[in-house]
Write a protein that holds these residues in place. Structure first.
Motif, PDB file in Angstrom:
ATOM      1  N   GLU A 112       1.144  -1.201   0.065  1.00 18.08           N
ATOM      2  CA  GLU A 112       0.405   0.025  -0.039  1.00 18.08           C
ATOM      3  C   GLU A 112       0.689   1.169  -0.048  1.00 18.08           C
ATOM      4  OE1 GLU A 112       0.581  -2.009   2.350  1.00 18.08           O
ATOM      5  OE2 GLU A 112       1.166  -0.605   4.503  1.00 18.08           O
ATOM      6  N   VAL A 113       2.356   0.805   0.703  1.00 19.35           N
ATOM      7  CA  VAL A 113       2.751   2.311   0.247  1.00 19.35           C
ATOM      8  C   VAL A 113       3.649   2.291  -0.989  1.00 19.35           C
ATOM      9  CG1 VAL A 113       5.738   3.128   1.011  1.00 19.35           C
ATOM     10  CG2 VAL A 113       3.711   1.426   3.237  1.00 19.35           C
ATOM     11  N   GLU A 114       3.581   1.465  -1.302  1.00 19.35           N
ATOM     12  CA  GLU A 114       4.199   1.530  -3.260  1.00 19.35           C
ATOM     13  C   GLU A 114       3.510   2.485  -3.808  1.00 19.35           C
ATOM     14  OE1 GLU A 114       5.826  -1.866  -5.016  1.00 19.35           O
ATOM     15  OE2 GLU A 114       8.027  -2.067  -3.526  1.00 19.35           O
ATOM     16  N   LEU A 116       0.889   3.873  -3.070  1.00 25.66           N
ATOM     17  CA  LEU A 116       0.271   4.900  -2.657  1.00 25.66           C
ATOM     18  C   LEU A 116       1.877   6.025  -3.320  1.00 25.66           C
ATOM     19  CD1 LEU A 116      -1.013   7.333  -1.699  1.00 25.66           C
ATOM     20  CD2 LEU A 116       0.025   7.416   0.375  1.00 25.66           C
ATOM     21  N   ALA A 117       2.675   5.730  -2.931  1.00 26.16           N
ATOM     22  CA  ALA A 117       3.702   6.870  -2.996  1.00 26.16           C
ATOM     23  C   ALA A 117       3.743   6.712  -5.354  1.00 26.16           C
ATOM     24  CB  ALA A 117       5.355   5.740  -3.712  1.00 26.16           C
ATOM     25  N   THR A 121       3.772  10.707  -6.374  1.00 25.97           N
ATOM     26  CA  THR A 121       5.027  10.761  -7.283  1.00 25.97           C
ATOM     27  C   THR A 121       4.796  11.233  -8.903  1.00 25.97           C
ATOM     28  OG1 THR A 121       5.917   9.229  -7.260  1.00 25.97           O
ATOM     29  CG2 THR A 121       5.650  10.867  -5.452  1.00 25.97           C
ATOM     30  N   GLY A 122       3.410   9.499  -9.672  1.00 28.42           N
ATOM     31  CA  GLY A 122       3.252   9.703 -10.721  1.00 28.42           C
ATOM     32  C   GLY A 122       5.520   8.903 -11.300  1.00 28.42           C
ATOM     33  N   PHE A 123       5.193   8.453  -9.816  1.00 24.39           N
ATOM     34  CA  PHE A 123       6.720   7.621 -10.381  1.00 24.39           C
ATOM     35  C   PHE A 123       6.008   6.093 -10.719  1.00 24.39           C
ATOM     36  CE2 PHE A 123      11.086   8.477  -8.870  1.00 24.39           C
ATOM     37  CZ  PHE A 123      10.913   9.882  -8.844  1.00 24.39           C
ATOM     38  N   ARG A 124       6.516   5.377 -11.527  1.00 23.00           N
ATOM     39  CA  ARG A 124       6.065   4.030 -11.654  1.00 23.00           C
ATOM     40  C   ARG A 124       7.047   3.081 -10.573  1.00 23.00           C
ATOM     41  NH1 ARG A 124       7.556   2.060 -17.261  1.00 23.00           N
ATOM     42  NH2 ARG A 124       6.314   3.409 -17.671  1.00 23.00           N
ATOM     43  N   VAL A 125       6.448   2.573 -10.333  1.00 20.34           N
ATOM     44  CA  VAL A 125       7.616   1.878  -8.534  1.00 20.34           C
ATOM     45  C   VAL A 125       7.609   0.507  -9.215  1.00 20.34           C
ATOM     46  CG1 VAL A 125       7.375   1.310  -6.131  1.00 20.34           C
ATOM     47  CG2 VAL A 125       6.687   3.760  -6.786  1.00 20.34           C
ATOM     48  N   GLY A 126       9.295  -0.086  -8.966  1.00 17.62           N
ATOM     49  CA  GLY A 126       9.880  -1.557  -8.961  1.00 17.62           C
ATOM     50  C   GLY A 126       9.525  -1.995  -7.567  1.00 17.62           C
ATOM     51  N   ASP A 127       9.596  -1.768  -6.993  1.00 17.03           N
ATOM     52  CA  ASP A 127      10.217  -1.483  -5.641  1.00 17.03           C
ATOM     53  C   ASP A 127      10.837  -0.627  -4.158  1.00 17.03           C
ATOM     54  OD1 ASP A 127      11.844  -4.267  -4.159  1.00 17.03           O
ATOM     55  OD2 ASP A 127      13.967  -3.146  -4.433  1.00 17.03           O
ATOM     56  N   HIS A 128      11.070  -0.942  -2.624  1.00 17.32           N
ATOM     57  CA  HIS A 128      11.154  -1.062  -2.223  1.00 17.32           C
ATOM     58  C   HIS A 128      11.987  -0.917  -1.060  1.00 17.32           C
ATOM     59  CE1 HIS A 128       8.473  -3.201   0.015  1.00 17.32           C
ATOM     60  NE2 HIS A 128       8.512  -2.504   1.192  1.00 17.32           N
ATOM     61  N   ARG A 129      12.931  -0.510  -0.220  1.00 17.77           N
ATOM     62  CA  ARG A 129      13.823  -0.911   0.804  1.00 17.77           C
ATOM     63  C   ARG A 129      13.324  -0.246   2.325  1.00 17.77           C
ATOM     64  NH1 ARG A 129      20.065   0.496   0.216  1.00 17.77           N
ATOM     65  NH2 ARG A 129      19.837   0.302   2.685  1.00 17.77           N
TER      66      ARG A 129
ATOM     67  N   PHE B 105       8.363  12.063   0.059  1.00 11.85           N
ATOM     68  CA  PHE B 105       6.659  11.411  -0.529  1.00 11.85           C
ATOM     69  C   PHE B 105       6.607  11.788   0.868  1.00 11.85           C
ATOM     70  CE2 PHE B 105       6.240   7.144   0.053  1.00 11.85           C
ATOM     71  CZ  PHE B 105       4.589   8.190   0.030  1.00 11.85           C
ATOM     72  N   TYR B 107       4.211  10.386   4.100  1.00 12.08           N
ATOM     73  CA  TYR B 107       3.045   9.007   4.471  1.00 12.08           C
ATOM     74  C   TYR B 107       3.617   9.284   6.495  1.00 12.08           C
ATOM     75  CZ  TYR B 107       1.471   4.467   4.256  1.00 12.08           C
ATOM     76  OH  TYR B 107       0.659   3.211   4.202  1.00 12.08           O
ATOM     77  N   GLU B 131      13.467   3.562   1.913  1.00 12.46           N
ATOM     78  CA  GLU B 131      12.991   3.847   0.489  1.00 12.46           C
ATOM     79  C   GLU B 131      12.224   3.268  -0.617  1.00 12.46           C
ATOM     80  OE1 GLU B 131      16.785   3.982   1.539  1.00 12.46           O
ATOM     81  OE2 GLU B 131      15.904   5.484   2.123  1.00 12.46           O
ATOM     82  N   ILE B 132      11.632   4.020  -1.687  1.00 10.21           N
ATOM     83  CA  ILE B 132      10.858   3.455  -2.372  1.00 10.21           C
ATOM     84  C   ILE B 132      11.440   3.364  -4.083  1.00 10.21           C
ATOM     85  CG2 ILE B 132       8.837   3.339  -3.751  1.00 10.21           C
ATOM     86  CD1 ILE B 132       6.948   4.147  -1.224  1.00 10.21           C
ATOM     87  N   TYR B 133      11.799   3.011  -4.868  1.00 13.26           N
ATOM     88  CA  TYR B 133      12.340   2.196  -6.705  1.00 13.26           C
ATOM     89  C   TYR B 133      11.418   2.540  -7.132  1.00 13.26           C
ATOM     90  CZ  TYR B 133      16.464   2.571  -3.224  1.00 13.26           C
ATOM     91  OH  TYR B 133      17.901   2.285  -2.769  1.00 13.26           O
ATOM     92  N   GLY B 134      11.949   3.295  -8.472  1.00 10.79           N
ATOM     93  CA  GLY B 134      11.347   3.637  -9.824  1.00 10.79           C
ATOM     94  C   GLY B 134      11.961   3.999 -10.379  1.00 10.79           C
ATOM     95  N   LYS B 135      11.022   4.632 -12.030  1.00 11.99           N
ATOM     96  CA  LYS B 135      10.836   4.679 -12.398  1.00 11.99           C
ATOM     97  C   LYS B 135      10.554   6.317 -13.019  1.00 11.99           C
ATOM     98  CE  LYS B 135      11.881   3.914 -17.340  1.00 11.99           C
ATOM     99  NZ  LYS B 135      12.168   2.840 -18.639  1.00 11.99           N
ATOM    100  N   CYS B 136      10.840   7.981 -12.584  1.00 12.03           N
ATOM    101  CA  CYS B 136      10.279   8.935 -12.576  1.00 12.03           C
ATOM    102  C   CYS B 136       9.629   9.351 -14.008  1.00 12.03           C
ATOM    103  CB  CYS B 136      11.171  10.650 -12.265  1.00 12.03           C
ATOM    104  SG  CYS B 136      12.552  10.867 -13.579  1.00 12.03           S
ATOM    105  N   PRO B 137       8.599  10.431 -13.643  1.00 14.05           N
ATOM    106  CA  PRO B 137       7.904  10.704 -14.765  1.00 14.05           C
ATOM    107  C   PRO B 137       8.603  10.765 -16.156  1.00 14.05           C
ATOM    108  CG  PRO B 137       6.432  11.739 -13.069  1.00 14.05           C
ATOM    109  CD  PRO B 137       8.134  10.992 -12.418  1.00 14.05           C
ATOM    110  N   GLN B 140      10.267   8.045 -17.427  1.00 12.16           N
ATOM    111  CA  GLN B 140       8.887   7.364 -18.211  1.00 12.16           C
ATOM    112  C   GLN B 140       8.961   7.746 -19.940  1.00 12.16           C
ATOM    113  OE1 GLN B 140       5.278   6.336 -15.903  1.00 12.16           O
ATOM    114  NE2 GLN B 140       6.602   6.573 -14.243  1.00 12.16           N
TER     115      GLN B 140
END
Lengths: 144, 144
Positions: A112-114, A116-117, A121-129, B105, B107, B131-137, B140
């Motif tokens: 759910e954090v992913e 919401l993020a 933010t408009g990011f496409r999220v793939g992972d988190h730590r 971000f 939360y 930390e959340i990882y992804g691809k920014c707008p 993309q």
DNA sequence: TACACTAATTATAAACATTACAAAGTAATA
DNA sequence: TATTACTTTGTAATGTTTATAATTAGTGTA
């Protein structure tokens, strides 16, 4: 089960078109069996016996390869060197501020954090730590 | 409001018995005003004009001091150098895998994770990071 | 099995961030 | 003002990680 994980990892390498060399096999095996979170140098040193001629660069190169395939995660804390963790089931790490001990800690994924993020933010999220910091039972006892 | 944060930070330093030197003032000011997550070297370079004789060691020393007081957090990602973030309100970071952009971000704090971690591991928890990882707008859009 | 192609390894040097150290400077206190 | 402890500075040292070029070794195909 360690055996099984190793086979899965090797299959993943084959599927990615990555060659299976003795060094890679040994590094992976060590990562799976060690049940710890070794640094590149620790891996290098622990394989010195089997591969007296192996270069440190080989360890670094292959850890990068494993990371790219998704077999391994790099853990960067404040200290000098990165640690490497075999990706198995979802888990986080809890780290002792005093002695540096790292303990695995399972928790239902924070999906759910992913989500919401992504929305915020408009990011496409793939992972988190996530890492949790505190004082381990041993260090709590030894009140200095 | 940046002004206000700076005063709070300076009060915190006074309370901790840490001397307020021009260098420390400038480093803090830069951290608060920049609204980014600069590396030690970036801070050093940006203060070159004001303090032509300031040493890199001073930047590192004081970032450590700020960390110890709790004014600043160190962010260590996979890349070469640490980044430093002024502790203001609770927030996490989302990071672009492609270009490295870091976006704040907000939360609601993951207190329940901390609580569970305490119960499961016996640690006394003080803090956590995520930390959340992804691809920014932007990245993309630019499909390479 | 042998060949050819390509990728991986090795050894070394280089880059880079960070820390350690000693000397000089500066603030606080009596 | 003298004393003390803390800071800064400049530089050297440390340690991790990457780059490079030459050598070696997997892998697919004939």
């Amino acid at each position: 089960m360690a055996e099984e994980k190793l086979h899965e990892a090797i299959d993943a390498m084959k599927n990615s078109g990555v060659r299976i060399t003795p060094q890679r096999h040994a590094i992976l095996e060590h990562l799976i069996q060690s049940m710890s979170h070794p640094t590149a140098d620790e891996i290098y040193k622990s394989l010195e016996g089997k591969f007296p001629n192996m270069s440190v660069a080989t360890v670094y190169n292959n850890l990068r390869v494993f990371k790219e395939i998704g077999l391994v995660k790099e853990l960067t804390y404040g200290d000098a060197s990165s640690r490497f963790d075999c990706v198995t089931t979802d888990h986080y790490h809890i780290i002792c501020d005093d002695c540096g001990k790292i303990v695995d800690f399972h928790y239902p994924g924070l999906d759910e954090v992913e989500t919401l993020a992504e929305q915020v933010t408009g990011f496409r999220v793939g992972d988190h730590r996530m890492e949790i910091y505190g004082k381990c039972p041993d260090c709590q006892k030894s009140k200095h």
